[in-house]
Scaffold this motif. Structure first.
Motif, PDB file in Angstrom:
ATOM      1  N   LYS A   1      47.400  42.161  38.849  1.00  0.00           N
ATOM      2  CA  LYS A   1      47.804  41.962  37.441  1.00  0.00           C
ATOM      3  C   LYS A   1      46.733  41.173  36.698  1.00  0.00           C
ATOM      4  O   LYS A   1      45.944  40.435  37.296  1.00  0.00           O
ATOM      5  CB  LYS A   1      49.138  41.211  37.349  1.00  0.00           C
TER       6      LYS A   1
ATOM      7  N   PRO B   1      45.228  34.126  55.147  1.00  0.00           N
ATOM      8  CA  PRO B   1      45.874  33.540  56.319  1.00  0.00           C
ATOM      9  C   PRO B   1      46.718  34.587  57.050  1.00  0.00           C
ATOM     10  O   PRO B   1      47.370  35.407  56.411  1.00  0.00           O
ATOM     11  CB  PRO B   1      46.768  32.444  55.711  1.00  0.00           C
TER      12      PRO B   1
ATOM     13  N   ASN C   1      51.343  33.477  55.185  1.00  0.00           N
ATOM     14  CA  ASN C   1      51.016  34.684  54.427  1.00  0.00           C
ATOM     15  C   ASN C   1      52.266  35.142  53.661  1.00  0.00           C
ATOM     16  O   ASN C   1      53.354  35.247  54.235  1.00  0.00           O
ATOM     17  CB  ASN C   1      50.524  35.790  55.366  1.00  0.00           C
ATOM     18  N   LEU C   2      52.078  35.413  52.386  1.00  0.00           N
ATOM     19  CA  LEU C   2      53.244  35.763  51.557  1.00  0.00           C
ATOM     20  C   LEU C   2      53.940  37.032  52.039  1.00  0.00           C
ATOM     21  O   LEU C   2      55.157  37.176  51.870  1.00  0.00           O
ATOM     22  CB  LEU C   2      52.826  35.918  50.100  1.00  0.00           C
TER      23      LEU C   2
ATOM     24  N   LYS D   1      43.315  45.089  52.017  1.00  0.00           N
ATOM     25  CA  LYS D   1      43.171  44.217  50.843  1.00  0.00           C
ATOM     26  C   LYS D   1      41.993  44.615  49.981  1.00  0.00           C
ATOM     27  O   LYS D   1      40.862  44.624  50.438  1.00  0.00           O
ATOM     28  CB  LYS D   1      43.002  42.768  51.312  1.00  0.00           C
TER      29      LYS D   1
ATOM     30  N   VAL E   1      40.795  37.694  46.519  1.00  0.00           N
ATOM     31  CA  VAL E   1      41.649  36.595  47.003  1.00  0.00           C
ATOM     32  C   VAL E   1      41.407  35.344  46.154  1.00  0.00           C
ATOM     33  O   VAL E   1      40.260  35.016  45.829  1.00  0.00           O
ATOM     34  CB  VAL E   1      41.355  36.303  48.492  1.00  0.00           C
ATOM     35  N   ALA E   2      42.496  34.661  45.823  1.00  0.00           N
ATOM     36  CA  ALA E   2      42.450  33.425  45.014  1.00  0.00           C
ATOM     37  C   ALA E   2      41.664  33.665  43.722  1.00  0.00           C
ATOM     38  O   ALA E   2      40.907  32.813  43.271  1.00  0.00           O
ATOM     39  CB  ALA E   2      41.865  32.257  45.812  1.00  0.00           C
ATOM     40  N   GLY E   3      41.856  34.830  43.128  1.00  0.00           N
ATOM     41  CA  GLY E   3      41.089  35.206  41.945  1.00  0.00           C
ATOM     42  C   GLY E   3      41.875  35.195  40.657  1.00  0.00           C
ATOM     43  O   GLY E   3      41.356  35.538  39.603  1.00  0.00           O
ATOM     44  N   GLY E   4      43.158  34.827  40.710  1.00  0.00           N
ATOM     45  CA  GLY E   4      43.972  34.855  39.497  1.00  0.00           C
ATOM     46  C   GLY E   4      44.513  36.240  39.191  1.00  0.00           C
ATOM     47  O   GLY E   4      44.933  36.523  38.073  1.00  0.00           O
ATOM     48  N   MET E   5      44.530  37.112  40.218  1.00  0.00           N
ATOM     49  CA  MET E   5      45.046  38.467  40.022  1.00  0.00           C
ATOM     50  C   MET E   5      46.305  38.728  40.850  1.00  0.00           C
ATOM     51  O   MET E   5      46.747  39.868  41.014  1.00  0.00           O
ATOM     52  CB  MET E   5      43.969  39.503  40.345  1.00  0.00           C
ATOM     53  N   ALA E   6      46.891  37.642  41.368  1.00  0.00           N
ATOM     54  CA  ALA E   6      48.170  37.702  42.080  1.00  0.00           C
ATOM     55  C   ALA E   6      48.135  38.556  43.339  1.00  0.00           C
ATOM     56  O   ALA E   6      49.102  39.237  43.665  1.00  0.00           O
ATOM     57  CB  ALA E   6      49.296  38.165  41.139  1.00  0.00           C
ATOM     58  N   GLY E   7      47.019  38.492  44.065  1.00  0.00           N
ATOM     59  CA  GLY E   7      46.891  39.299  45.280  1.00  0.00           C
ATOM     60  C   GLY E   7      47.914  38.931  46.344  1.00  0.00           C
ATOM     61  O   GLY E   7      48.524  39.814  46.961  1.00  0.00           O
ATOM     62  N   GLY E   8      48.104  37.652  46.577  1.00  0.00           N
ATOM     63  CA  GLY E   8      49.092  37.221  47.574  1.00  0.00           C
ATOM     64  C   GLY E   8      50.492  37.629  47.147  1.00  0.00           C
ATOM     65  O   GLY E   8      51.291  38.116  47.958  1.00  0.00           O
TER      66      GLY E   8
ATOM     67  N   ASP F   1      51.082  41.262  47.810  1.00  0.00           N
ATOM     68  CA  ASP F   1      51.380  41.562  49.214  1.00  0.00           C
ATOM     69  C   ASP F   1      52.807  41.160  49.576  1.00  0.00           C
ATOM     70  O   ASP F   1      53.456  41.831  50.393  1.00  0.00           O
ATOM     71  CB  ASP F   1      50.388  40.841  50.138  1.00  0.00           C
TER      72      ASP F   1
ATOM     73  N   ASP G   1      54.846  34.835  40.464  1.00  0.00           N
ATOM     74  CA  ASP G   1      54.218  36.111  40.107  1.00  0.00           C
ATOM     75  C   ASP G   1      54.754  37.285  40.930  1.00  0.00           C
ATOM     76  O   ASP G   1      54.401  38.440  40.667  1.00  0.00           O
ATOM     77  CB  ASP G   1      52.695  36.048  40.341  1.00  0.00           C
TER      78      ASP G   1
ATOM     79  N   THR H   1      45.316  27.830  42.188  1.00  0.00           N
ATOM     80  CA  THR H   1      46.149  27.820  40.979  1.00  0.00           C
ATOM     81  C   THR H   1      46.692  26.410  40.690  1.00  0.00           C
ATOM     82  O   THR H   1      46.603  25.947  39.539  1.00  0.00           O
ATOM     83  CB  THR H   1      47.287  28.857  41.119  1.00  0.00           C
TER      84      THR H   1
HETATM   85  P1  ATP Z   1      47.921  34.000  41.277  1.00  0.00           P
HETATM   86  O1  ATP Z   1      47.201  34.928  40.333  1.00  0.00           O
HETATM   87  O2  ATP Z   1      49.323  34.476  41.607  1.00  0.00           O
HETATM   88  O3  ATP Z   1      47.842  32.573  40.908  1.00  0.00           O
HETATM   89  P2  ATP Z   1      45.687  34.271  43.026  1.00  0.00           P
HETATM   90  O4  ATP Z   1      45.303  35.698  42.800  1.00  0.00           O
HETATM   91  O5  ATP Z   1      44.881  33.236  42.299  1.00  0.00           O
HETATM   92  O6  ATP Z   1      47.197  34.103  42.699  1.00  0.00           O
HETATM   93  P3  ATP Z   1      45.973  34.771  45.810  1.00  0.00           P
HETATM   94  O7  ATP Z   1      44.998  35.871  46.083  1.00  0.00           O
HETATM   95  O8  ATP Z   1      47.400  35.139  45.750  1.00  0.00           O
HETATM   96  O9  ATP Z   1      45.574  33.943  44.528  1.00  0.00           O
HETATM   97  O10 ATP Z   1      45.692  33.673  46.941  1.00  0.00           O
HETATM   98  C1  ATP Z   1      46.027  32.315  46.803  1.00  0.00           C
HETATM   99  C2  ATP Z   1      46.096  31.708  48.206  1.00  0.00           C
HETATM  100  O11 ATP Z   1      47.281  32.201  48.833  1.00  0.00           O
HETATM  101  C3  ATP Z   1      44.970  32.128  49.123  1.00  0.00           C
HETATM  102  O12 ATP Z   1      43.912  31.219  49.066  1.00  0.00           O
HETATM  103  C4  ATP Z   1      45.613  32.181  50.498  1.00  0.00           C
HETATM  104  O13 ATP Z   1      45.421  30.968  51.196  1.00  0.00           O
HETATM  105  C5  ATP Z   1      47.116  32.314  50.240  1.00  0.00           C
HETATM  106  N1  ATP Z   1      47.733  33.590  50.659  1.00  0.00           N
HETATM  107  C6  ATP Z   1      48.924  33.731  51.253  1.00  0.00           C
HETATM  108  N2  ATP Z   1      49.216  35.016  51.489  1.00  0.00           N
HETATM  109  C7  ATP Z   1      48.189  35.734  51.026  1.00  0.00           C
HETATM  110  C8  ATP Z   1      47.925  37.127  50.975  1.00  0.00           C
HETATM  111  N3  ATP Z   1      48.752  38.033  51.473  1.00  0.00           N
HETATM  112  N4  ATP Z   1      46.786  37.508  50.400  1.00  0.00           N
HETATM  113  C9  ATP Z   1      45.929  36.594  49.882  1.00  0.00           C
HETATM  114  N5  ATP Z   1      46.118  35.269  49.924  1.00  0.00           N
HETATM  115  C10 ATP Z   1      47.244  34.833  50.483  1.00  0.00           C
END
Ligand code: ATP
Length: 298
Positions: A10, A62, A67-68, A92, A96-103, A106, A137, A177
């Motif tokens: 997102k 993780p 892990n979510l 994937k 990861v941890a990019g602000g695109m709600a990857g976790g 999942d 999210d 975040t």
């Molecule tokens: P948001 O946009 O919701 O704030 P985000 O995109 O910034 O999230 P995520 O990619 O969701 O960040 O990852 C945030 C942290 O969550 C990661 O650093 C990791 O330690 C943890 N995490 C737990 N489960 C997952 C997963 N399935 N994929 C990625 N990261 C995960």
């Protein structure tokens, strides 16, 4: 037998942030847009719960119970009174941890995959409630499309949206975040932060499908905090805007930056310029809205 679910990333085309409440959460008025950058989660019966992950950022994910996706399987199994005896494999592609709600994506994908695998047929409203417990999210990752999120972002109302083209510049390293919200608190300390409200201009521009109208209406209340923690994101902005992007904004809490472009041709040009600029690790092009978590094969 196994079940594979595809789930989108997102971008928040509006992210209105209010002052922290006593419980520490910030009230939000946000408009989510699901974009065509996908993870896939495959659920397969197993003796005990396990998670594996493949993809360019797999080493940052993780594989334990934090892990979510694993937490989603556990939450659904507990509700059904069964064991979460499932292997979850995450392909994937979302940064990861990019602000695109990857976790979060999942988590929503694992929930739908396990619900299908276990034949539970949990009502949609209950799946959304489990999502909201997993994270703010997560409900949107299940829903997809375009939606207004209030509360902590988990109370969703679908909104109309035409299709838009984007380029995402993936930064080196992520941003936490909670750390970005703490920086927001620091930057706004002593100031009066208004209650966040959905922007009528943004909603009208989104519905119109006109990128020239959407460009000036985009906003992100966390952007100053992300830029404060990552000042070099300003160089990424300049590179994308210099190549003709209509607008640039930090995606969610960052550090991924999102560039709105007019069409696929514009996207290719902006992506090439960003890659050549050396101001980001890599780029992805995408369009949206796209549907939320979807069962691909069962
Ligand atoms: P948001 O946009 O919701 O704030 P985000 O995109 O910034 O999230 P995520 O990619 O969701 O960040 O990852 C945030 C942290 O969550 C990661 O650093 C990791 O330690 C943890 N995490 C737990 N489960 C997952 C997963 N399935 N994929 C990625 N990261 C995960």
């Amino acid at each position: 037998m196994s079940v594979t679910v595809r789930v989108p990333a997102k971008v928040n085309v509006q992210l209105g942030v209010g002052a922290a409440r006593p419980d520490g959460f910030h009230p939000l008025a946000t408009v989510f847009l699901a974009v065509s950058l996908f993870d896939e989660v495959t659920a397969t019966p197993a003796a005990e719960p396990t998670v594996t992950c493949e993809g360019p950022d797999a080493d940052q994910v993780p594989l334990d119970r934090s892990n979510l996706a694993a937490r989603a399987a556990e939450a659904l199994a507990a509700r059904a009174g069964i064991e979460p005896a499932v292997h979850l494999h995450i392909a994937k592609n979302i940064p990861v941890a990019g602000g695109m709600a990857g976790g979060s994506a999942d988590g929503a994908a694992a929930l739908l995959a396990c619900d299908t695998l276990w034949g539970l047929d949990t009502p949609r409203t209950e799946l959304l409630a489990i999502c909201a417990e997993l994270g703010s999210d997560v409900p949107f990752s299940l829903l997809g499309g375009a939606a207004l999120g209030t509360g902590r972002g988990e109370l969703l109302t679908p909104v109309d949206a035409g299709s838009f083209h984007w380029v995402f510049a993936v930064a080196d390293g992520g941003l936490s975040t909670p750390a970005v919200f703490r920086e927001f608190d620091r930057l706004t300390a002593g100031a009066s932060v208004p209650e966040p409200e959905p922007s009528p201009e943004l909603l009208a521009a989104l519905a119109s499908g006109d990128p020239d109208r959407l460009a000036p209406a985009l906003s992100n209340g966390l952007q100053a905090a992300s830029l404060s923690l990552r000042p070099r994101l300003a160089d990424t902005f300049a590179a994308g805007l210099g190549a003709g992007a209509l607008a640039a904004l930090v995606s969610g809490s960052g550090p991924t930056t999102a560039f709105l472009v007019r069409d696929e041709e514009g996207a290719a040009k902006v992506a090439a310029a960003l890659e050549a600029s050396g101001t980001c690790r890599t780029t992805r092009t995408a369009s949206g809205p796209v549907p939320g978590a979807t069962v691909l094969s069962a």
